[in-house]
Enzyme design. Sequence first.
Site, mmCIF file in Angstrom:
data_model
loop_
_atom_site.group_PDB
_atom_site.id
_atom_site.type_symbol
_atom_site.label_atom_id
_atom_site.label_comp_id
_atom_site.label_asym_id
_atom_site.label_seq_id
_atom_site.Cartn_x
_atom_site.Cartn_y
_atom_site.Cartn_z
ATOM 1 N N SER A 51 44.249 -48.336 60.543
ATOM 2 C CA SER A 51 44.009 -47.493 61.714
ATOM 3 C C SER A 51 45.189 -46.624 62.126
ATOM 4 C CB SER A 51 43.572 -48.344 62.907
ATOM 5 O OG SER A 51 44.662 -49.085 63.417
ATOM 6 N N LYS A 102 48.357 -49.198 68.354
ATOM 7 C CA LYS A 102 47.769 -47.871 68.567
ATOM 8 C C LYS A 102 48.803 -46.961 69.248
ATOM 9 C CE LYS A 102 43.751 -49.492 67.285
ATOM 10 N NZ LYS A 102 43.353 -49.348 65.911
#
Length: 177
Positions: A39, A86
């Site tokens: 990700s 993230k």
Amino acid sequence: MSDKFKKEAIEWVKIIATALVFAFIITQFIRPTLVRGESMYPTLEENDYLIINRMSYKMGEPRKGDVIVFSTDLLQDDGTPKDLVKRVIAVAGDHIKIQDSKVYVNDKLVEESYIHNAYTEGNIDQVIPEGKVFAMGDNREKSLDSRYEEVGLVDDNNIMGKVMIRLFPFNKIGTIK
């Protein structure tokens, strides 16, 4: 017991006690973590070994662009809570809008040189409430992040820290931007 043995034993106890104190202090400020998944590609890759600064948000707030590690209610295969890595896109008070694959914060198009592909799925239009951040992975097509109900907005209390350094692989040691 000889005096020499006692002195030697006392020295070892001092060394071990000092090491334990230092280890305790260090673990209060930093924490290692391992990247799982794609990700955050190309910024981070699977099995990158990271050091996060646990104190970075004790005295300040997350900022746009920070790469953070936070806990979620998601579970890993072994039943333990899943931590995610993230990038902070918007912070409390910001208006985020994702439309036609473009990301806008406070009505300005966000320049995202770090993302893997130009396509950002989702239609988001919201103001970030106090105590929350909006975070997304750099590889938008492979990222479960704030765009999705399973993750949603990240509560400041769930942020473990800011990613400081990649320690492994050795040829990529350095700070993360």
